[in-house]
Each structure stands twice: as structure tokens, then as C-alpha cells.
Design a protein around this motif. Structure first.
Motif, PDB file in Angstrom:
ATOM      1  N   THR A 172       0.853  -1.187   0.000  1.00 21.62           N
ATOM      2  CA  THR A 172       0.000   0.000   0.000  1.00 21.62           C
ATOM      3  C   THR A 172       0.891   1.240   0.000  1.00 21.62           C
ATOM      4  O   THR A 172       2.052   1.168   0.412  1.00 21.62           O
ATOM      5  CB  THR A 172      -0.910   0.040   1.248  1.00 21.62           C
ATOM      6  OG1 THR A 172      -0.090   0.123   2.415  1.00 21.62           O
ATOM      7  CG2 THR A 172      -1.833  -1.169   1.303  1.00 21.62           C
ATOM      8  N   ASP A 178       0.850   3.586   2.028  1.00 20.31           N
ATOM      9  CA  ASP A 178       1.217   3.921   3.413  1.00 20.31           C
ATOM     10  C   ASP A 178       1.923   2.775   4.143  1.00 20.31           C
ATOM     11  O   ASP A 178       1.969   2.736   5.365  1.00 20.31           O
ATOM     12  CB  ASP A 178      -0.029   4.353   4.192  1.00 20.31           C
ATOM     13  CG  ASP A 178      -1.087   3.262   4.286  1.00 20.31           C
ATOM     14  OD1 ASP A 178      -1.026   2.288   3.515  1.00 20.31           O
ATOM     15  OD2 ASP A 178      -1.988   3.393   5.136  1.00 20.31           O
ATOM     16  N   PHE A 179       2.520   1.837   3.385  1.00 20.16           N
ATOM     17  CA  PHE A 179       3.221   0.700   3.965  1.00 20.16           C
ATOM     18  C   PHE A 179       4.275   1.173   4.968  1.00 20.16           C
ATOM     19  O   PHE A 179       5.030   2.101   4.707  1.00 20.16           O
ATOM     20  CB  PHE A 179       3.899  -0.112   2.863  1.00 20.16           C
ATOM     21  CG  PHE A 179       4.811  -1.192   3.383  1.00 20.16           C
ATOM     22  CD1 PHE A 179       4.289  -2.404   3.814  1.00 20.16           C
ATOM     23  CD2 PHE A 179       6.180  -0.997   3.465  1.00 20.16           C
ATOM     24  CE1 PHE A 179       5.124  -3.406   4.296  1.00 20.16           C
ATOM     25  CE2 PHE A 179       7.028  -1.991   3.940  1.00 20.16           C
ATOM     26  CZ  PHE A 179       6.494  -3.196   4.367  1.00 20.16           C
ATOM     27  N   ARG A 204       8.868   2.110   3.192  1.00 19.74           N
ATOM     28  CA  ARG A 204       8.571   1.658   1.827  1.00 19.74           C
ATOM     29  C   ARG A 204       9.616   2.151   0.836  1.00 19.74           C
ATOM     30  O   ARG A 204      10.148   1.397   0.021  1.00 19.74           O
ATOM     31  CB  ARG A 204       7.171   2.150   1.454  1.00 19.74           C
ATOM     32  CG  ARG A 204       6.677   1.726   0.107  1.00 19.74           C
ATOM     33  CD  ARG A 204       5.207   2.170  -0.033  1.00 19.74           C
ATOM     34  NE  ARG A 204       4.734   1.929  -1.349  1.00 19.74           N
ATOM     35  CZ  ARG A 204       4.793   2.821  -2.335  1.00 19.74           C
ATOM     36  NH1 ARG A 204       5.304   4.007  -2.137  1.00 19.74           N
ATOM     37  NH2 ARG A 204       4.343   2.522  -3.520  1.00 19.74           N
ATOM     38  N   GLU A 237      -7.606  -3.724  -1.278  1.00 19.32           N
ATOM     39  CA  GLU A 237      -7.747  -2.421  -1.928  1.00 19.32           C
ATOM     40  C   GLU A 237      -7.951  -2.642  -3.416  1.00 19.32           C
ATOM     41  O   GLU A 237      -7.093  -3.248  -4.063  1.00 19.32           O
ATOM     42  CB  GLU A 237      -6.510  -1.545  -1.697  1.00 19.32           C
ATOM     43  CG  GLU A 237      -6.371  -1.051  -0.286  1.00 19.32           C
ATOM     44  CD  GLU A 237      -5.275  -0.007  -0.126  1.00 19.32           C
ATOM     45  OE1 GLU A 237      -4.657   0.403  -1.133  1.00 19.32           O
ATOM     46  OE2 GLU A 237      -5.033   0.388   1.028  1.00 19.32           O
ATOM     47  N   TYR A 294       0.214  -3.678   4.178  1.00 20.24           N
ATOM     48  CA  TYR A 294       0.327  -2.318   4.690  1.00 20.24           C
ATOM     49  C   TYR A 294       1.277  -2.208   5.877  1.00 20.24           C
ATOM     50  O   TYR A 294       1.631  -1.114   6.299  1.00 20.24           O
ATOM     51  CB  TYR A 294      -1.044  -1.728   5.023  1.00 20.24           C
ATOM     52  CG  TYR A 294      -1.762  -2.378   6.181  1.00 20.24           C
ATOM     53  CD1 TYR A 294      -1.588  -1.920   7.485  1.00 20.24           C
ATOM     54  CD2 TYR A 294      -2.639  -3.428   5.977  1.00 20.24           C
ATOM     55  CE1 TYR A 294      -2.253  -2.510   8.544  1.00 20.24           C
ATOM     56  CE2 TYR A 294      -3.310  -4.022   7.023  1.00 20.24           C
ATOM     57  CZ  TYR A 294      -3.122  -3.553   8.298  1.00 20.24           C
ATOM     58  OH  TYR A 294      -3.790  -4.144   9.349  1.00 20.24           O
ATOM     59  N   SER A 295       1.731  -3.356   6.407  1.00 16.83           N
ATOM     60  CA  SER A 295       2.662  -3.321   7.528  1.00 16.83           C
ATOM     61  C   SER A 295       3.394  -4.656   7.618  1.00 16.83           C
ATOM     62  O   SER A 295       2.817  -5.701   7.333  1.00 16.83           O
ATOM     63  CB  SER A 295       1.895  -3.073   8.828  1.00 16.83           C
ATOM     64  OG  SER A 295       2.757  -3.107   9.944  1.00 16.83           O
TER      65      SER A 295
END
Length: 146
Positions: free
Chosen positions: A55, A57-58, A67, A131, A138-139
Motif C-alpha cells: 500500500t 502507506d506501507f 517503503r 484495496e 500495509y505493515s
């Protein structure tokens, strides 16, 4: 009459093939496949392929990598033609509401100045969300085990 029967059978087969192609695999299988794609992207030092699985916002909490730095490391490794070795262990996947947490071990190594030959074995906990029809990470948390 026989010709009509063959045409109808062919139409049913085509319809079944189209329906099966539209069928999406379960989220757990999609995440497992995405993890395997990430492993292949790391091995081939393909930052673009890895970026497609993250993502915008990873984050990697408790790590000096974010990221941008993670993708930059792969780009530099490719430019320097350094080898990246990745061995994936068993993947455990758990649905948590609308999210998925996948844990696994990964053995990382390299073959150059940027990525040491023996980097280590890590326990990874990754968090995924859907998504746009795709499951994206994302994490990720990494803890060295060896």
C-alpha cells in the motif's frame, strides 16, 4: 439435431470456463500468492513488482526501513547486480475482521557489499488489507531469529 446438441454443449463449456475465470480465490489464498510474488520480486531484485504488493502507506515499525528505502535497496541491488537469496518458510494466515495477518519465516542472504552473504533468518508478521480487489501489505514486522 445432433449439430445443435454439439453447439449447445460448446456454449455451456465456454460459459463454465468464463465463470471459473471470474471466480476469485479465497482471501487467504490471495495473500499466500502475494507473499510468494514478493519473494520472487526480492529474488529478481524487481522493486516495481514488490511495489505493486504494498500500500502507499506501507510501514515497517521498529525498523530503519520504510517503503521508499525498502524499494530503493532492491533498485540498488539490481544496479550493482548483487544476488538476493530468499527462502520462504511455511506461511500461517489468519483472518482478523476485514484484514489478514500472515506470519512466516524467511531466510535472507545475498552476495555482495550491499547485501551480506549471510543475512539471517527472520520471523515476519505482515498485515494485509483489500484495496481495489487486490490484497496489499500495509505493515510488516521483522524479528531476527538466527
Amino acid at each position: 439435431m445432433r449439430q445443435y446438441g454439439k453447439g449447445r454443449w460448446l456454449a455451456v463449456c465456454v460459459l463454465l470456463a468464463l465463470l471459473s475465470a471470474c471466480h476469485r480465490s479465497p482471501p487467504e489464498q490471495q495473500v499466500r500468492a502475494a507473499i510468494q510474488q514478493a519473494v520472487e520480486a526480492a529474488r529478481s531484485r524487481d522493486a516495481g513488482a514488490l511495489d505493486d504488493l504494498l500500500t502507499p502507506d506501507f510501514v515497517m515499525p521498529d525498523s530503519r526501513f520504510d517503503r521508499r528505502r525498502l524499494l530503493g535497496l532492491l533498485r540498488v541491488a539490481r544496479l550493482r547486480n548483487e544476488k538476493v537469496s530468499v527462502l520462504l518458510g511455511p506461511v500461517d494466515v489468519e483472518m482478523r475482521g476485514e484484514r489478514i495477518v500472515a506470519t512466516f519465516t524467511v531466510t535472507l542472504g545475498g552476495g555482495g557489499r550491499l547485501i551480506p552473504e549471510r543475512l539471517g533468518v527472520y520471523r515476519v508478521e505482515s498485515a494485509w488489507r483489500e484495496e481495489g480487489g487486490d490484497w496489499l501489505c500495509y505493515s510488516a514486522r521483522w524479528k531476527r531469529t538466527l
